[in-house]
Design a protein around this motif. Structure first.
Motif, PDB file in Angstrom:
ATOM      1  N   LEU A   1       0.837  -1.204   0.000  1.00  0.00           N
ATOM      2  CA  LEU A   1       0.000   0.000   0.000  1.00  0.00           C
ATOM      3  C   LEU A   1       0.876   1.259   0.000  1.00  0.00           C
ATOM      4  O   LEU A   1       0.595   2.228  -0.701  1.00  0.00           O
TER       5      LEU A   1
ATOM      6  N   ARG B   1       1.241   4.253  -2.897  1.00  0.00           N
ATOM      7  CA  ARG B   1       1.071   5.680  -2.573  1.00  0.00           C
ATOM      8  C   ARG B   1       2.325   6.483  -2.922  1.00  0.00           C
ATOM      9  O   ARG B   1       2.228   7.628  -3.323  1.00  0.00           O
TER      10      ARG B   1
ATOM     11  N   TRP C   1       0.772  -7.345  -8.650  1.00  0.00           N
ATOM     12  CA  TRP C   1       0.197  -6.108  -9.174  1.00  0.00           C
ATOM     13  C   TRP C   1       0.884  -5.690 -10.470  1.00  0.00           C
ATOM     14  O   TRP C   1       2.076  -5.923 -10.645  1.00  0.00           O
TER      15      TRP C   1
ATOM     16  N   VAL D   1     -10.535   4.882   5.584  1.00  0.00           N
ATOM     17  CA  VAL D   1      -9.208   4.247   5.509  1.00  0.00           C
ATOM     18  C   VAL D   1      -9.291   2.936   4.730  1.00  0.00           C
ATOM     19  O   VAL D   1      -8.503   2.663   3.818  1.00  0.00           O
TER      20      VAL D   1
ATOM     21  N   SER E   1     -10.298   3.535   0.910  1.00  0.00           N
ATOM     22  CA  SER E   1      -9.253   4.071   0.035  1.00  0.00           C
ATOM     23  C   SER E   1      -8.145   3.036  -0.175  1.00  0.00           C
ATOM     24  O   SER E   1      -7.562   2.954  -1.252  1.00  0.00           O
ATOM     25  N   ALA E   2      -7.859   2.222   0.842  1.00  0.00           N
ATOM     26  CA  ALA E   2      -6.827   1.195   0.668  1.00  0.00           C
ATOM     27  C   ALA E   2      -7.262   0.182  -0.394  1.00  0.00           C
ATOM     28  O   ALA E   2      -6.469  -0.240  -1.232  1.00  0.00           O
TER      29      ALA E   2
ATOM     30  N   ALA F   1      -9.289   0.697  -2.882  1.00  0.00           N
ATOM     31  CA  ALA F   1      -9.212   1.330  -4.208  1.00  0.00           C
ATOM     32  C   ALA F   1      -7.754   1.465  -4.653  1.00  0.00           C
ATOM     33  O   ALA F   1      -7.414   1.144  -5.799  1.00  0.00           O
ATOM     34  N   ASP F   2      -6.875   1.901  -3.745  1.00  0.00           N
ATOM     35  CA  ASP F   2      -5.474   2.132  -4.120  1.00  0.00           C
ATOM     36  C   ASP F   2      -4.779   0.851  -4.556  1.00  0.00           C
ATOM     37  O   ASP F   2      -3.892   0.873  -5.399  1.00  0.00           O
ATOM     38  N   LEU F   3      -5.170  -0.269  -3.984  1.00  0.00           N
ATOM     39  CA  LEU F   3      -4.507  -1.532  -4.342  1.00  0.00           C
ATOM     40  C   LEU F   3      -5.222  -2.239  -5.497  1.00  0.00           C
ATOM     41  O   LEU F   3      -4.908  -3.384  -5.810  1.00  0.00           O
TER      42      LEU F   3
END
Lengths: 680, 100
Positions: free
Chosen positions: A168, A172, A204, B82, B85-86, B88-90
């Motif tokens: 993660l 970011r 990924w 939290v 969003s995690a 979605a981000d991954l």
């Protein structure tokens, strides 16, 4: 520096250069290249050629020159890079390795050995009429052109999370460089019931839409580099546009890099990005002297501690504190010195791709070798002795494990077989894994063969793992037809013996139809050992901690005599054979009654668990291993010797060796003196 | 892991995800999710999650896939910012569907 010394240095350097050349060729073959790859390859071959010229190795120089000519055209971009050229360059590297080995060993290579290859280089360099040629970019257009974006394929290894890495945070950090499209690949995710909660299974694919230097992307993954497989490739403008779709776009839509990228960086820029050398060459003997000296210091320190222990505590309060600090620093010094002796397993692993290439061509099979964890470090001695067992296992996997493309297709598998070779450090040991997706072990046939040969009683019921163990039996593997019958078995006893000689273990898992997996667990170093000191009569012996299961004082009713086998210990419903060490080594004045001594249960590879009867447990300590073979001679059941804090010599038991002789204990005469006098 | 009963589905017991889902919570979460796979439906409440880690998200993705394979409904409700969003981000929005 003498001429011989210079020559030796040249061969060492050339071996390293060839190793890096193979790594670059493998990057080219897998499409992982960047602008620097061909330049680095050129530099490696050029350096081998340069040194070879100085020593008059003319054939080697001619061959290297042929490779250089081709590489020159590739790095200029005059010639496009394709699979055929990579294969040709690989053959060139193989031939260079052979010529180097011949010069080093003073052996002759057949005349004309390299002629066909030289001809192939010439033809490739001239490129037949009509073949596509890439027009070289004008010199002014060359400097550092950043790509439109980067495609990053991130495949974590299972231990990634346990090593405190968090994908993660990586995502970011990437997002700070520019817009990122993230595609999670769940292909490797097993059902919940079969998951290890802390293992990493997700992969990924990222598409970063930002014209940033490669270094910025690499920086994001800097700390996870050892815990993942990572491919970073530049993408052309149209690909970025195509990838500009909502999240979780199909990964297959993203095209790989254009081959022109190879020519995108100038040699000057490439040279500038090359880090300065941070290492130096040291004679192994000097390091070994250092290791020995530190070993002596550890023994000296143990003696000091023992003497200090006998003093009244109030007499010298500073002494105890000082000794503690000394012990701590000495341990750090020892670890530091040991780490000088370590080297990446890469030096062995890098020999394997060639073996796979040659064998698969010979056997008419299509095999892909995937190597991971090659930067894992292990003691130099262990690395050197790994080559034979690994070669054997790999040869077996290709010869008997992987099927022919047609057989694979008929079995519903991809035509190309895969062999995975990996190394990782796990709780103080190195674990090397070699797995294939071939046909696995046909246990029914192995068992039938073992029964035929009288290795297993006709009515014996064996578990799957017991049947797998059969292939490690010497008498099993000598059968010439076994390889054709079971798919495995030739010389596996030798492999196991080699691994055990290194203080390691080998385990096998196999599923008929889907492949086999060999796990080799090896100690990080052979020079020190965590041991349990036990007393037998007036002697002290060291048992390697790794082999110990438990220790106990048995009740008299738990000891049973078995005719012809000596005593057995009944424990939790199982019977464990007892081996009284005093009888094994003919030690006088020792405790003969198990219920008044201590039984230490150890795990052996051959004989399962074994109970060693000793008088008492003295304590646990790290011991410096001294070779018994070099100073005295080989004794079955003894792996080495050490010097204890009180100056006495203690023998270190070789548990597999004890296990082997166990069946003969009751009947046999004592086989060795308690302590060889030469060591006293 | 605290349990609670889903008012909409009396036979199914739910699981309130704790505030911290870091690596140390992966094993307990794995156990709790495995137990839930025996239920006729799985529902999770993600409102309290303040700290999240990829291993725990990976477990949620596997639980969803295993539930789907068994034909058990899987619902993750009220995910905190939290958690959402995690996911979605991954790139895990499909693998861990959120219920609004």
């Amino acid at each position: 520096m003498s001429f011989d010394h210079l020559r030796a240095t040249y061969f060492e350097e050339s071996a390293e250069l060839l190793e890096s050349a193979y790594a670059q060729l493998s990057d080219l073959a897998e499409g992982r290249e960047d602008g620097e790859t061909v330049h680095a390859l050129f530099r490696a071959i050029h350096s081998i050629k340069g040194g070879g010229g100085a020593f008059g190795f003319d054939r080697l120089v001619r061959l290297a020159h042929g490779m250089e000519t081709l590489l020159d055209l590739l790095r200029e971009g005059t010639l496009p890079l394709d699979a055929a050229q990579v294969a040709l360059l690989l053959r060139g590297a193989d031939a260079l390795a052979d010529l180097l080995a011949a010069e080093r060993g003073g052996t002759a290579v057949a005349a004309g050995f390299e002629d066909a290859l030289m001809q192939a280089f010439r033809i490739a360099a001239e490129a037949p009429a009509g073949a596509p040629r890439v027009v070289a970019a004008p010199a002014t257009a060359a400097p550092v052109d950043l790509p439109e974006g980067w495609r990053i394929d991130f495949r974590p290894r299972p231990e990634l999370f346990r090593n405190a890495n968090e994908p993660l945070l990586l995502v970011r950090q990437l997002q700070r460089l520019g817009p990122v499209t993230v595609t999670a690949d769940l292909t490797r995710l097993p059902p919940l019931e079969r998951m290890e909660a802390e293992d990493a299974y997700l992969d990924w694919h990222f598409v970063l839409q930002a014209a940033v230097p490669r270094g910025s992307v690499e920086e994001v993954f800097e700390f996870v580099a050892d815990d993942c497989e990572l491919t970073i490739s530049p993408i052309a403008a149209e690909v970025v546009a195509e990838a500009d779709t909502p999240q979780e776009a199909a990964p297959a839509e993203i095209a790989p890099v254009a081959a022109q990228a190879v020519a995108a960086t100038t040699p000057q820029a490439a040279a500038a990005s090359q880090p300065a050398a941070q290492s130096m060459r040291v004679d192994v003997q000097k390091i070994d002297r250092l290791v020995n000296l530190v070993g002596e210091m550890v023994i000296g320190q143990a003696m000091l501690v023992q003497h200090a222990g006998s003093l009244p505590p109030d007499l010298c309060p500073g002494l105890t504190a000082g000794l503690e600090t000394l012990s701590q620093h000495l341990r750090e010094l020892q670890e530091g010195v040991m780490s000088i002796r370590t080297q990446p397993v890469k030096s062995v692993f890098s020999r394997m791709p060639r073996l796979v290439r040659e064998l698969s061509a010979q056997l008419g099979k299509d095999v892909r070798l995937v190597v991971t964890g090659e930067s894992t470090e292990i003691d130099k001695t262990v690395v050197e002795q790994l080559a034979d067992p690994l070669t054997h296992l790999l040869r077996n996997a290709l010869d008997h494990g992987i099927e022919t493309p047609d057989q694979r297709e008929a079995a519903g598998k991809p035509r190309q077989g895969t062999v995975h070779l990996s190394a990782a450090q796990r709780s103080g040991r190195i674990v090397i894994e070699l797995s294939d997706d071939g046909r696995g072990i046909d246990r029914a046939r192995v068992l039938a063969r073992a029964r035929e040969r009288g290795l297993v009683a006709p009515d014996a019921v064996l578990s799957e793992s017991e049947i797998d163990e059969l292939i490690f039996l010497p008498s099993f593997s000598t059968a010439a037809t076994v390889s054709a019958v079971s798919g495995r078995g030739v010389g596996m006893d030798v492999v196991r013996r080699n691994i055990q000689a290194l203080g390691g273990r080998i385990a096998l898992e196999s599923r008929f139809g889907s492949g086999s997996r060999f796990l080799l667990s090896l100690p990080l170093t052979l020079a020190v050992l965590d041991g349990l000191v036990v007393s037998v009569g007036r002697e002290a012996y060291i048992l390697p901690i790794a082999a110990i299961v438990e220790s106990l004082r048995p009740r008299p009713e738990d000891i049973h005599a078995v005719v012809g086998r000596g005593d057995v210990l009944s424990i939790r419903g199982a019977y464990i054979p007892l081996l009284p060490l005093h009888r094994h080594f003919a030690v006088p004045e020792a405790e003969a009654d198990p219920s008044r001594g201590i039984v230490v249960i150890v795990e052996t590879d051959h004989a399962g668990q074994l109970g060693l009867l000793v008088d008492d447990l003295v304590g646990q300590q790290q011991v410096v291993v001294k070779s018994l073979e070099a100073n005295y001679g080989r004794v079955e059941g003894i792996g080495g010797a050490t010097i204890l804090g009180d100056g006495r010599v203690a023998l270190i038991l070789d548990i597999p060796g004890l296990g082997l002789g166990q069946g003969r204990v009751a009947a046999s005469a004592p086989r060795s003196p308690a302590t060889p006098s030469a060591l006293q | 892991m605290p349990h609670m009963t889903d008012p909409d589905s009396p036979e199914a017991s739910g699981l309130v995800l704790p505030a911290s889902l870091d690596l140390t919570q992966a094993e307990p979460l794995c156990q709790a999710l495995r137990e839930r796979l025996q239920d006729p439906a799985i529902w999770l409440d993600g409102g309290a999650v303040e700290r999240i880690s990829t291993p725990c998200l990976q477990l949620l993705a596997a639980a969803h896939a295993s539930a789907q394979a068994r034909g058990i409904p899987f619902r993750l409700r009220g995910a905190s910012a939290v958690l959402a969003s995690a996911i979605a981000d991954l790139g895990l929005s499909t693998a861990i569907p959120l219920e609004v």
